[in-house]
Write a protein that holds these residues in place. Structure first.
Motif, PDB file in Angstrom:
ATOM      1  N   ASP A  45      35.650  49.402 -38.880  1.00  0.00           N
ATOM      2  CA  ASP A  45      34.987  48.359 -38.094  1.00  0.00           C
ATOM      3  C   ASP A  45      34.274  47.383 -39.019  1.00  0.00           C
ATOM      4  N   LEU A  46      34.698  46.116 -38.950  1.00  0.00           N
ATOM      5  CA  LEU A  46      34.085  45.053 -39.745  1.00  0.00           C
ATOM      6  C   LEU A  46      33.884  43.816 -38.880  1.00  0.00           C
ATOM      7  N   PRO A  47      33.110  43.927 -37.788  1.00  0.00           N
ATOM      8  CA  PRO A  47      32.944  42.770 -36.911  1.00  0.00           C
ATOM      9  C   PRO A  47      32.180  41.646 -37.592  1.00  0.00           C
ATOM     10  N   GLY A  48      32.619  40.429 -37.359  1.00  0.00           N
ATOM     11  CA  GLY A  48      31.932  39.263 -37.905  1.00  0.00           C
ATOM     12  C   GLY A  48      32.180  39.024 -39.379  1.00  0.00           C
ATOM     13  N   ILE A  49      33.082  39.759 -39.960  1.00  0.00           N
ATOM     14  CA  ILE A  49      33.395  39.607 -41.388  1.00  0.00           C
ATOM     15  C   ILE A  49      34.430  38.503 -41.551  1.00  0.00           C
ATOM     16  N   ASP A  50      34.232  37.641 -42.533  1.00  0.00           N
ATOM     17  CA  ASP A  50      35.225  36.628 -42.872  1.00  0.00           C
ATOM     18  C   ASP A  50      36.434  37.346 -43.456  1.00  0.00           C
ATOM     19  N   LEU A  82      41.380  54.669 -52.833  1.00  0.00           N
ATOM     20  CA  LEU A  82      41.501  53.480 -51.988  1.00  0.00           C
ATOM     21  C   LEU A  82      40.100  52.916 -51.800  1.00  0.00           C
ATOM     22  N   THR A  83      39.927  51.631 -52.120  1.00  0.00           N
ATOM     23  CA  THR A  83      38.620  50.983 -51.985  1.00  0.00           C
ATOM     24  C   THR A  83      38.728  49.829 -50.995  1.00  0.00           C
ATOM     25  N   ILE A  84      37.824  49.798 -50.029  1.00  0.00           N
ATOM     26  CA  ILE A  84      37.743  48.711 -49.055  1.00  0.00           C
ATOM     27  C   ILE A  84      36.414  48.011 -49.276  1.00  0.00           C
ATOM     28  N   ARG A  85      36.462  46.698 -49.506  1.00  0.00           N
ATOM     29  CA  ARG A  85      35.248  45.891 -49.693  1.00  0.00           C
ATOM     30  C   ARG A  85      35.288  44.722 -48.717  1.00  0.00           C
ATOM     31  N   ALA A  86      34.123  44.330 -48.243  1.00  0.00           N
ATOM     32  CA  ALA A  86      33.999  43.166 -47.362  1.00  0.00           C
ATOM     33  C   ALA A  86      32.570  42.654 -47.465  1.00  0.00           C
ATOM     34  N   GLU A  87      32.375  41.418 -47.010  1.00  0.00           N
ATOM     35  CA  GLU A  87      31.041  40.834 -47.094  1.00  0.00           C
ATOM     36  C   GLU A  87      30.751  40.005 -45.845  1.00  0.00           C
ATOM     37  N   ARG A  88      29.537  40.154 -45.343  1.00  0.00           N
ATOM     38  CA  ARG A  88      29.047  39.324 -44.245  1.00  0.00           C
ATOM     39  C   ARG A  88      27.892  38.512 -44.793  1.00  0.00           C
ATOM     40  N   SER A  89      28.021  37.196 -44.704  1.00  0.00           N
ATOM     41  CA  SER A  89      26.978  36.305 -45.221  1.00  0.00           C
ATOM     42  C   SER A  89      25.788  36.273 -44.275  1.00  0.00           C
ATOM     43  N   ALA A  90      24.628  36.093 -44.856  1.00  0.00           N
ATOM     44  CA  ALA A  90      23.403  35.985 -44.056  1.00  0.00           C
ATOM     45  C   ALA A  90      23.369  34.636 -43.352  1.00  0.00           C
ATOM     46  N   ARG A  91      22.785  34.616 -42.190  1.00  0.00           N
ATOM     47  CA  ARG A  91      22.627  33.350 -41.459  1.00  0.00           C
ATOM     48  C   ARG A  91      21.565  32.532 -42.167  1.00  0.00           C
ATOM     49  N   THR A 107      45.954  45.190 -42.273  1.00  0.00           N
ATOM     50  CA  THR A 107      45.844  44.057 -41.361  1.00  0.00           C
ATOM     51  C   THR A 107      44.410  44.008 -40.841  1.00  0.00           C
ATOM     52  N   TYR A 108      43.964  42.810 -40.477  1.00  0.00           N
ATOM     53  CA  TYR A 108      42.615  42.615 -39.938  1.00  0.00           C
ATOM     54  C   TYR A 108      42.748  41.855 -38.627  1.00  0.00           C
ATOM     55  N   GLU A 109      42.309  42.479 -37.539  1.00  0.00           N
ATOM     56  CA  GLU A 109      42.440  41.859 -36.227  1.00  0.00           C
ATOM     57  C   GLU A 109      41.258  42.247 -35.349  1.00  0.00           C
ATOM     58  N   ASN A 110      40.650  41.269 -34.709  1.00  0.00           N
ATOM     59  CA  ASN A 110      39.530  41.492 -33.788  1.00  0.00           C
ATOM     60  C   ASN A 110      38.408  42.323 -34.409  1.00  0.00           C
ATOM     61  N   GLY A 111      38.108  42.068 -35.691  1.00  0.00           N
ATOM     62  CA  GLY A 111      36.998  42.754 -36.338  1.00  0.00           C
ATOM     63  C   GLY A 111      37.308  44.160 -36.819  1.00  0.00           C
ATOM     64  N   VAL A 112      38.585  44.569 -36.736  1.00  0.00           N
ATOM     65  CA  VAL A 112      38.968  45.903 -37.182  1.00  0.00           C
ATOM     66  C   VAL A 112      40.013  45.784 -38.286  1.00  0.00           C
ATOM     67  N   LEU A 113      39.723  46.397 -39.425  1.00  0.00           N
ATOM     68  CA  LEU A 113      40.677  46.466 -40.524  1.00  0.00           C
ATOM     69  C   LEU A 113      41.501  47.728 -40.341  1.00  0.00           C
ATOM     70  N   THR A 114      42.830  47.590 -40.343  1.00  0.00           N
ATOM     71  CA  THR A 114      43.733  48.733 -40.226  1.00  0.00           C
ATOM     72  C   THR A 114      44.508  48.858 -41.526  1.00  0.00           C
ATOM     73  N   VAL A 115      44.391  50.008 -42.167  1.00  0.00           N
ATOM     74  CA  VAL A 115      45.117  50.288 -43.403  1.00  0.00           C
ATOM     75  C   VAL A 115      46.095  51.416 -43.105  1.00  0.00           C
ATOM     76  N   THR A 116      47.380  51.172 -43.406  1.00  0.00           N
ATOM     77  CA  THR A 116      48.431  52.162 -43.186  1.00  0.00           C
ATOM     78  C   THR A 116      48.861  52.706 -44.539  1.00  0.00           C
ATOM     79  N   ILE A 117      48.797  54.028 -44.682  1.00  0.00           N
ATOM     80  CA  ILE A 117      49.094  54.692 -45.944  1.00  0.00           C
ATOM     81  C   ILE A 117      50.293  55.615 -45.732  1.00  0.00           C
ATOM     82  N   PRO A 118      51.486  55.198 -46.201  1.00  0.00           N
ATOM     83  CA  PRO A 118      52.677  56.033 -45.996  1.00  0.00           C
ATOM     84  C   PRO A 118      52.640  57.312 -46.844  1.00  0.00           C
TER      85      PRO A 118
END
Length: 153
Positions: A47-52, A65-74, A109-120
């Motif tokens: 869950d990454l709501p509001g993330i660019d 596996l590393t997942i990084r994201a950033e939400r800027s301050a208002r 993929t990133y859709e509707n604030g949710v990042l989905t990672v598929t690992i075969p």
């Protein structure tokens, strides 16, 4: 004159839990996620709501596996915050991958604030059926008990 502030108790609780004053930028504590296996692959939903989406980075290095994201301050300076509960800053989550995954085919993929990672799962790690060879002829070893019965019988 007393002024009623319905958010005062919420702000006090936030300060106690997070150790920072309400209304200030806070460092995120976690990135909620689900992880499950579905057939021949693993799936991570983070869950990454509001993330660019441009700030989302997914990488694999040495089995991690590393997942990084950033939400800027208002940046509204002229507002009076009544509640500020959304974390800003950098989010990071790391997962150790076993040897049985195909790291070259990981997709995200990133859709509707949710990042989905598929690992075969790697072909070599998938269960396989081993064919059992059935022999119809009996091999008789010279000098064996079966041969002795055939020649004496």
């Amino acid at each position: 004159m007393l002024r009623f502030d319905p958010f005062r108790d919420l702000d006090r609780l936030t300060e106690q839990m997070l150790g920072v004053p309400a209304g200030s930028a806070r460092a995120p504590r976690f990135m909620p996620m689900d992880l499950y296996r579905s057939g021949d692959h693993y799936v991570v939903h983070a869950d990454l709501p509001g993330i660019d989406p441009g700030s989302v980075d997914v990488s694999v290095d040495s089995g991690t596996l590393t997942i990084r994201a950033e939400r800027s301050a208002r940046t509204e300076q002229s507002v009076q915050w009544l509640a500020s509960e959304r974390f800003t800053g950098s989010f990071m989550r790391q997962l150790s991958l076993g040897e049985g995954v195909d790291a070259d085919r990981i997709a995200a993929t990133y859709e509707n604030g949710v990042l989905t990672v598929t690992i075969p799962i790697a072909e070599k790690a998938k269960p396989r059926r081993i064919e059992v060879e059935v022999r119809t002829e009996q091999n008789v070893v010279p000098g064996s008990a079966e041969q002795a019965q055939v020649t004496t019988g």
